[in-house]
Design a protein around this motif. Structure first.
Motif, short mmCIF file in Angstrom:
data_model
loop_
_atom_site.label_atom_id
_atom_site.label_comp_id
_atom_site.label_asym_id
_atom_site.label_seq_id
_atom_site.Cartn_x
_atom_site.Cartn_y
_atom_site.Cartn_z
N LEU A 82 0.95 -1.21 0.06
CA LEU A 82 -0.04 0.12 -0.13
C LEU A 82 0.77 1.33 -0.10
O LEU A 82 0.50 2.26 0.69
CB LEU A 82 -0.94 -0.06 1.05
N GLY A 83 1.82 1.34 -0.92
CA GLY A 83 2.42 2.66 -0.98
C GLY A 83 1.83 3.47 -2.07
O GLY A 83 0.62 3.16 -2.37
N PRO A 84 2.62 4.28 -2.60
CA PRO A 84 1.60 5.26 -3.60
C PRO A 84 1.01 4.59 -4.68
O PRO A 84 -0.20 5.07 -4.75
CB PRO A 84 2.80 6.37 -3.98
N ILE A 85 1.68 3.63 -5.26
CA ILE A 85 0.86 2.98 -6.40
C ILE A 85 -0.20 1.91 -5.87
O ILE A 85 -1.44 1.80 -6.60
CB ILE A 85 1.97 2.29 -7.29
N GLY A 86 0.15 1.27 -4.76
CA GLY A 86 -0.88 0.42 -4.15
C GLY A 86 -1.95 1.01 -3.84
O GLY A 86 -3.11 0.49 -4.02
N ALA A 87 -1.79 2.17 -3.19
CA ALA A 87 -2.85 3.19 -2.73
C ALA A 87 -3.75 3.61 -3.72
O ALA A 87 -5.01 3.61 -3.69
CB ALA A 87 -2.38 4.22 -1.77
N ALA A 88 -2.99 4.10 -4.90
CA ALA A 88 -3.76 4.65 -5.90
C ALA A 88 -4.64 3.47 -6.64
O ALA A 88 -5.69 3.87 -7.26
CB ALA A 88 -2.56 5.23 -7.02
N THR A 89 -4.18 2.46 -6.77
CA THR A 89 -4.88 1.07 -7.30
C THR A 89 -6.19 0.99 -6.36
O THR A 89 -7.23 0.73 -6.98
CB THR A 89 -3.92 -0.05 -7.31
N ALA A 90 -6.04 0.80 -5.19
CA ALA A 90 -6.92 0.73 -4.17
C ALA A 90 -8.01 1.81 -4.23
O ALA A 90 -9.31 1.28 -4.46
CB ALA A 90 -6.60 0.68 -2.63
N ARG A 91 -7.84 2.93 -4.44
CA ARG A 91 -8.76 3.80 -4.60
C ARG A 91 -9.73 3.92 -5.71
O ARG A 91 -10.75 3.90 -6.05
CB ARG A 91 -8.07 5.32 -4.74
N GLN A 92 -8.79 3.23 -6.97
CA GLN A 92 -9.71 2.75 -8.31
C GLN A 92 -10.73 1.93 -8.11
O GLN A 92 -11.91 1.65 -8.76
CB GLN A 92 -8.76 2.69 -9.21
N VAL A 93 -10.06 0.82 -7.40
CA VAL A 93 -10.84 -0.57 -7.12
C VAL A 93 -12.09 -0.08 -6.49
O VAL A 93 -13.36 -0.37 -6.65
CB VAL A 93 -10.26 -1.50 -6.36
N ALA A 94 -12.02 0.82 -5.33
CA ALA A 94 -13.21 1.28 -4.45
C ALA A 94 -14.24 2.07 -5.49
O ALA A 94 -15.49 2.04 -4.81
CB ALA A 94 -12.67 2.10 -3.34
N ALA A 95 -13.64 2.69 -6.38
CA ALA A 95 -14.74 3.47 -7.02
C ALA A 95 -15.35 2.57 -8.30
O ALA A 95 -16.44 3.20 -8.90
CB ALA A 95 -13.92 4.57 -7.93
N ARG A 96 -14.83 1.22 -8.37
CA ARG A 96 -15.42 0.65 -9.65
C ARG A 96 -16.66 -0.48 -9.00
O ARG A 96 -16.58 -1.16 -8.13
CB ARG A 96 -14.53 -0.21 -10.47
N PRO A 97 -17.95 -0.13 -9.62
CA PRO A 97 -18.85 -1.30 -9.21
C PRO A 97 -18.43 -2.68 -9.65
O PRO A 97 -17.79 -3.02 -10.64
CB PRO A 97 -19.91 -0.75 -9.85
N GLY A 98 -18.71 -3.69 -8.70
CA GLY A 98 -18.49 -5.03 -8.86
C GLY A 98 -17.26 -5.53 -8.49
O GLY A 98 -16.81 -6.51 -8.61
N LEU A 99 -16.54 -4.69 -8.01
CA LEU A 99 -15.26 -4.79 -7.39
C LEU A 99 -15.34 -4.48 -5.79
O LEU A 99 -15.88 -3.44 -5.61
CB LEU A 99 -14.00 -3.92 -7.82
N ARG A 100 -15.03 -5.39 -5.02
CA ARG A 100 -15.23 -5.05 -3.35
C ARG A 100 -13.71 -5.21 -3.04
O ARG A 100 -12.96 -6.48 -2.99
CB ARG A 100 -16.11 -5.87 -2.85
N ILE A 101 -13.17 -4.33 -2.11
CA ILE A 101 -11.79 -4.62 -1.54
C ILE A 101 -12.00 -5.17 -0.10
O ILE A 101 -13.29 -5.01 0.72
CB ILE A 101 -11.21 -3.21 -1.11
N VAL A 102 -11.47 -6.50 0.06
CA VAL A 102 -11.83 -7.32 1.27
C VAL A 102 -10.68 -6.93 2.19
O VAL A 102 -10.73 -7.62 3.45
CB VAL A 102 -12.07 -8.59 0.95
N GLY A 103 -9.31 -6.39 1.92
CA GLY A 103 -8.31 -5.95 2.91
C GLY A 103 -7.06 -5.88 2.23
O GLY A 103 -7.12 -5.62 1.06
N GLY A 104 -5.96 -5.64 2.98
CA GLY A 104 -4.82 -5.12 2.76
C GLY A 104 -3.79 -5.78 3.20
O GLY A 104 -3.98 -6.39 4.44
N ILE A 105 -2.48 -5.60 2.67
CA ILE A 105 -1.35 -6.27 3.23
C ILE A 105 -0.10 -5.35 3.18
O ILE A 105 0.01 -4.79 1.95
CB ILE A 105 -0.94 -7.51 2.82
#
Length: 333
Positions: A10-33
């Motif tokens: 969850l560095g800068p790119i990992g965080a940016a990817t998570a923000r995009q996933v959170a905004a897309r319907p049909g995708l659900r973030i279940v956690g991070g490492i």
């Protein structure tokens, strides 16, 4: 049913990817490492700056996270080095979960990494899932895009790609990776140590060569400092006149003693123009320029997210962007 996504790194790119996933319907973030103790134990929505809770914790232990949340896919954004992420990939594949990674050396099997890629392929085949390395560069701007642009050609003799970026718009780790604010001497020492460079040109050259059916005799990767002619600053770094403000790097593939693939990259603070350009020598001659360039950080995260449905449908094993259907935007379910 929503695709469950676990974010590994969850560095800068990992965080940016998570923000995009959170905004897309049909995708659900279940956690991070993440190994950062300041992140472990917190909600991932808080860690990546969403401003809201996702009821999905960040774990320090990947084995525990994989066992607890059982994701459908893992997005791996931890290192540029394939050797460094091998244990992480093995852990995920032991849990039989497919992977999309931003690790540059995973994007294509360059000679030095073929043994590691063979291991990953065997692990993934055994797990019956697919593994993909992708991003904007390598993964699109300097390899997939020029390959696609050769489709209308009856003959291709040479390919030249130029990627010029004003690094002030990029994240801090990128500015550090290109040597901004170093002296010329420090720059050259860190290039020799492998600490300052863009990783991925060799992989991109090999991907293009294989797509064209060219057998290369050698690939060279040359790096030079870009020295500031005046003081210049980004949000994080100030560069004095005479210091290094970035780099100029060329990846060149030779066949029969002639350069047939040239990937020219300039990334430095204060570049007067940002663009991506592909020039194909052949029949017909083609030159395509993306004015304003392809934003590296936004595009890297987007390509990863857009690749999720494709890697879930891919045959088991190690895969590259050449193996998948034409990349495209995934709007979500």
């Amino acid at each position: 049913m929503a695709i469950k996504v676990l974010h590994f790194g969850l560095g800068p790119i990992g965080a940016a990817t998570a923000r995009q996933v959170a905004a897309r319907p049909g995708l659900r973030i279940v956690g991070g490492i993440d190994i950062d103790p300041a992140k472990a134990g917190r909600d991932i929505g808080d860690v990546v700056g969403l401003g809201r809770s996702l009821s999905a914790p960040v774990w320090a232990d990947p084995v525990a996270a994989l066992k607890r949340v059982r994701p459908d896919v893992v997005i791996l954004c931890t290192s540029s080095s394939l050797v460094r992420i091998l244990p992480q990939i093995e852990t995920v594949l032991r849990a039989r979960i497919p992977i999309v990674s931003t690790t540059e050396e995973l994007a294509y099997p360059a000679k030095r990494n073929r043994a590691a890629v063979a291991k990953i392929d065997a692990w993934a085949q055994h797990a019956k899932v697919a593994v993909l390395g992708t991003g904007v560069n390598p993964g699109f701007a300097m390899d997939v895009l020029p390959i696609v642009l050769t489709a209308p050609c009856e003959r291709v003799d040479a390919i030249r790609v130029e990627r010029v970026q004003d690094a002030r718009i990029r994240r801090l780790p990128f500015q550090q990776k290109i040597g901004a604010s170093l002296t010329v001497g420090q720059f050259r020492r860190r290039v020799a140590d492998g600490k300052v460079r863009h990783v991925g040109l060799t992989e991109s050259v090999q991907m293009i060569a294989d797509a064209m059916g060219w057998r290369l005799t050698r690939i060279v990767d040359r790096i030079q400092p870009k020295v500031a002619l005046r003081a210049i600053a980004s949000e994080w770094i100030t560069v004095k006149r005479g210091q290094v403000c970035g780099l100029v790097q060329d990846g060149i593939g030779y066949a029969g003693g002639k350069p047939v693939i040239t990937l020219h990259m300039e990334a430095y603070l204060g570049a007067p123009e940002t663009y991506d350009e592909v020039a194909i020598t052949g029949s017909p001659m083609l030159t395509t320029r993306v004015a304003g360039g392809i934003h590296g950080d936004i595009a890297t995260a987007a390509i990863v997210v857009n690749s999720i449905p494709k890697i879930l449908a891919a045959p088991p094993g190690y895969r590259t962007m050449r193996d998948l259907p034409i990349p495209s935007f995934f709007r979500g379910a």
